[in-house]
Write an enzyme that holds these catalytic residues in place. Structure first.
Site, PDB file in Angstrom:
ATOM      1  CG  ASP A  44     -24.705  49.034  77.242  1.00  0.00           C
ATOM      2  OD1 ASP A  44     -23.832  48.189  77.435  1.00  0.00           O
ATOM      3  OD2 ASP A  44     -25.090  49.828  78.107  1.00  0.00           O
TER       4      ASP A  44
ATOM      5  CD  GLU B 216     -24.391  49.194  84.282  1.00  0.00           C
ATOM      6  OE1 GLU B 216     -23.479  49.978  84.498  1.00  0.00           O
ATOM      7  OE2 GLU B 216     -24.239  48.163  83.606  1.00  0.00           O
TER       8      GLU B 216
END
Ligand code: FRU
Length: 592
Positions: free
Chosen positions: A132, A302
């Site tokens: 990420d 998420e």
């Protein structure tokens, strides 16, 4: 320096070895073999554990090296207490592992790009694993991109925040590692804000970050910086938000109407986003939760984001809540969905259809777009996002070695109201991507395309990385297709079907696909425009293809691993004669 110079190795047992570093050098190079299990390495300074690293120390052969930076130890001897988990019957057997012959001191660590699939103009870590994007913010002309990073291997482990900066959103400069695991655990995803008024007590314009400390549980830790994000200090009052259930990836922003900070936290297994508020970024109050039973619910939720966007052509503004989820994405595995609605500073209220249901909307219709969030404080009220260009289904298996994973190109978002009365995100490549354009190697104003199709050469310099602009006019055809191919018969096929208003992308024969059964795939996007004319902007890098609708109605991001670069573009039309218009192919301006 020869391998083992300045290093004393002492095998204590079948699974325990001590490595004493007595020589002087900048780095200790650790030999890695990806297929073996992690060894746990405690790095001791004067008997105290300074850090713990998990690394796949080579047993049979060395795939690559990773550097342990020795500069913090100022030439003081350190001791590595290594515990392996391999099956061993004798100490002698353990002592024959390749890593003990190859471990070495060095003043340099070679990060030259030698990999054929390493992107030439997308952000990648200098080496090691990346997932990420984290803590992205813009300040004083500099874009900051932190990212989930493993500095000790190209698989997910030792999660830290790597850091890169850019003044043009395209060329990134690697910066020192920003955050490493500490006693509260690994450094998972999070966000940063510019605290203009110094509400957190670290001074005006301090950078404040909030990330998930991940160990046996997940808690939210605060970090701060008074040097524009170069150095992030751990706030001793951390964790500042604690929960007894899995919650991660805090995303903060300033909500001007209520004069407070807002933070979204993914309540991962509960499939909801928790919404907190705070006057000072340290003390957070839970205000509401959004999402139970709404949208795509599979897997875990998420990496949230929440922001207001103007609706094009109106005075209206709406709020968009970003929810990354995995698995359960539109084409399996990871993907980014979004919700449109209103936000009053405490609660997000989603728009519903007339029948009371909430439609599932995807931000990108490819297989390789995840964990996408926006920059804090982007200039000119821009909402600029970057995603991770991979999918948890096979991220650890893609055919690269010294690094693994890249980011998408930066994209700017707006909202539009469709003919269906619904609000849809529009995603266009950030304006800075125009600067990527190099030489125009092809320009075709208009050409009729019969069933046999027309072929165009793609540039060959720099492994064929390029940008293609074109319009498919299918007013007199049932369908039009585009293929990218190479002489080995590897190809990617795309189809525009005006009747179903869809754009399809097929990578089943795109090159190397056998590293995962989930990789060969056909994906499609609704074009969301009632038109038989389709404008496209296509970015090809060494192992990715990003396709943008000319006005931003859809975007798809897909990885591909051709054995040789694609060198031919073929356009065909089925069921009539389509036309290609305004076809232009540009090489990419690469940083010298
Ligand atoms: C998303 C994610 C986050 C987490 C991070 C760990 O890809 O699972 O939820 O913070 O990756 O690396």
């Amino acid at each position: 320096m020869k391998a083992n110079d300045g290093i004393e190795i002492n095998h204590l047992g079948t699974n325990n070895t001590l490595v004493r570093v007595t020589g002087n050098a900048r780095y200790l190079l650790l030999p890695i073999e990806e297929k073996v299990d992690d060894a746990r390495i405690n790095v001791l300074l004067n008997g105290k554990i300074d850090k713990t690293i998990n690394a796949r120390l080579a047993r049979n052969k060395v795939d690559y090296y990773v550097p342990l930076d020795l500069t913090p130890y100022n030439g003081n001897p350190i001791l590595l207490d290594v515990a392996t988990s391999q099956d061993r019957t004798t100490v002698r057997e353990a002592s024959e592992d390749a890593c003990w012959r190859k471990i070495q001191l060095s003043d340099t660590f070679d990060t030259t790009n030698r990999e054929k699939y390493r992107p030439l103009y997308h952000h990648t870590p200098l080496y090691g694993w990346m997932n990420d994007p984290n803590g992205m913010f813009y300040k004083d002309g500099v874009w900051h991109l932190y990212f989930q990073h493993n500095p000790y291997g190209s698989k997910w482990q030792n999660l830290s925040w790597g850091h890169s900066t850019s003044t043009d959103l395209i060329n990134w400069t690697p910066e020192p590692e920003a955050l490493e695991p500490n006693g509260l655990g690994m450094v998972f995803s999070g966000s940063c804000v510019v605290d203009k008024d110094g509400t957190a007590g670290f001074g005006k314009d301090a950078i404040i970050g909030l990330y998930t400390s991940a160990d046996a549980t997940q808690q939210q830790s605060l970090v701060w910086s008074d040097d524009n994000g170069e150095t992030l200090h751990f706030y001793s009052g951390s964790p500042v938000v604690t929960l007894d259930s899995e919650a991660r990836d805090p995303n903060m922003f300033w909500h001007a109407p209520t004069q407070q900070w807002v933070m979204l936290l993914a309540h991962a297994l509960d499939h909801e986003m928790l919404i907190f508020t705070s006057p000072d970024l340290k003390n957070w109050t839970l205000q509401s939760a959004f999402g139970k039973g709404l949208g795509a619910q599979d897997g875990v939720w998420e990496c949230p984001d929440l922001f207001e966007l103007p609706v094009e052509g109106t005075d209206e503004k709406k709020w968009v809540l970003i929810c990354n989820l995995n698995p359960g994405g539109v084409f399996g595995g990871s993907a980014t969905q979004y919700f449109v609605g209103d936000f009053d500073g405490k609660k997000f209220t989603v728009d519903t259809l007339a029948d009371g249901t909430v439609p599932v909307k995807w931000m990108d219709h490819g297989k390789d777009h995840y964990a996408t969030v926006s920059f804090s404080d982007a200039p000119d009220n821009r909402r600029t996002v970057i995603g991770w260009m991979s999918n948890w289904q096979y991220a650890a298996e893609v055919p690269t070695m010294q690094f693994r994973s890249a980011n998408t190109l930066p994209r700017d978002l707006t909202l539009t109201k469709g003919n269906d009365g619904e609000y849809w995100l529009k995603t266009v490549p950030s304006p800075e991507t125009i600067n990527l354009r190099g030489k125009r190697v092809l320009s075709v104003k208009s050409q009729n395309i019969g069933a046999s199709g027309k072929k165009y050469n793609l540039p060959t310099e720099n492994d064929g990385v390029c940008e293609i602009l074109l319009t498919l006019d299918a007013r007199n055809a049932a369908q039009m297709t585009l293929s990218l191919s190479n002489a080995r018969g590897e190809h990617v096929d795309m189809a525009f079907d005006p009747a179903s208003q869809t754009f399809t992308f097929d990578r089943t024969e795109s090159g190397v696909t056998d590293f995962s059964q989930d990789f060969p795939a056909v994906v499609w996007a609704p074009t969301l425009r009632d038109s038989s004319v389709q404008q496209l902007r296509i970015f090809i890098d060494r192992s990715s293809i990003e396709i943008f609708d000319g006005e931003g109605s859809f975007v798809m991001t897909n990885l591909v691993f051709p054995t040789d670069p694609y060198n031919t573009l073929t356009v065909r039309s089925q069921g009539g004669n389509g036309q290609v218009k305004d076809l232009e192919i540009f090489t990419i301006n690469l940083k010298k």
